[in-house]
Design a protein around this motif. Structure first.
Motif, PDB file in Angstrom:
ATOM      1  N   LYS A  58      15.584  30.512  54.113  1.00 49.16           N
ATOM      2  CA  LYS A  58      16.621  30.561  53.077  1.00 49.16           C
ATOM      3  C   LYS A  58      17.777  29.607  53.329  1.00 49.16           C
ATOM      4  O   LYS A  58      18.480  29.213  52.404  1.00 49.16           O
ATOM      5  N   ILE A  90      20.397  27.665  50.675  1.00 50.54           N
ATOM      6  CA  ILE A  90      21.824  28.017  50.649  1.00 50.54           C
ATOM      7  C   ILE A  90      22.675  26.766  50.834  1.00 50.54           C
ATOM      8  O   ILE A  90      23.644  26.546  50.111  1.00 50.54           O
ATOM      9  N   ALA A 120      23.903  31.361  46.010  1.00 51.09           N
ATOM     10  CA  ALA A 120      23.996  31.277  47.472  1.00 51.09           C
ATOM     11  C   ALA A 120      24.547  32.566  48.063  1.00 51.09           C
ATOM     12  O   ALA A 120      24.041  33.053  49.078  1.00 51.09           O
ATOM     13  N   ILE A 127      22.684  34.995  50.767  1.00 50.48           N
ATOM     14  CA  ILE A 127      23.322  35.399  52.019  1.00 50.48           C
ATOM     15  C   ILE A 127      23.393  36.920  52.111  1.00 50.48           C
ATOM     16  O   ILE A 127      23.145  37.508  53.168  1.00 50.48           O
TER      17      ILE A 127
END
Length: 192
Positions: A10, A14, A146, A150
């Motif tokens: 990921k 991001i 993003a 997260i």
């Protein structure tokens, strides 16, 4: 998939969402009275950068000095940056015509309520246009994506069961001394 793999998969997405530059360019092309085309970024305002666009399409910072646009405005640049914008003054004949028109019209009495409403309408329109500009930027939605990614990672990390260390590390400060007797003495002294 363990946490390291999840973060590893990921993280590039991001970074792309948060730190990539937007491809949308904000600039204004204008023409000088001599026919030269200049590019003003982001808009015709003090502090904006000005570059001259050559016939080959190359841009070079505008030279220091005053440059008159076809619209009649004169911009003064230093180091390729606008430091002053001067609007053209009306010609004397035009000023006389305006004065005659104003004299011909009946001057209305000042209405403070109407003035207040005009100001409020102007401010509301300005705020709406700024909000619309901000909403149009894709960066806001990228930031939201993003933050969502997260959040997913943090939630999965929090849900991961904690494991005991596979190897117990010896305490380098423990010299094999039993401190229980000393602790008991200190407790007795503090109770007195």
């Amino acid at each position: 998939m363990n946490i390291s793999e999840l973060v590893g998969s990921k993280l590039p997405e991001i970074k792309k969402l948060l730190f990539s530059e937007t491809t949308e360019e904000a600039f204004v092309d204008a023409k000088l009275v001599d026919g030269t085309i200049v590019r003003v970024e982001p808009a015709l305002e003090i502090g904006a950068s000005v570059a001259v666009i050559g016939e080959d399409g190359e841009t070079v910072p505008a030279p220091d000095g005053e440059h008159e646009l076809e619209s009649g405005e004169v911009v003064r640049t230093e180091g390729g940056v606008i430091v002053e914008i001067m609007t053209p003054e009306p010609v004397a004949e035009e000023a006389e015509e305006v004065e005659e028109e104003m004299a011909a019209e009946e001057v209305a009495a000042f209405d403070p309520e109407a003035f207040k409403l005009d100001i409020m309408d102007s401010v509301a329109t300005l705020i709406q246009s700024e909000v619309a500009k901000f909403a149009k930027t894709e960066k806001v939605s990228d930031i939201e994506k993003a933050v969502g990614l997260i959040t997913d990672i943090v939630e999965k990390m929090a849900a991961t069961p904690k494991e005991e260390p596979s190897k117990k590390v010896a305490n380098p400060f423990n010299k094999g001394i039993d401190y229980t007797e000393m602790v008991e003495k200190m407790r007795a002294i503090t109770k007195k």
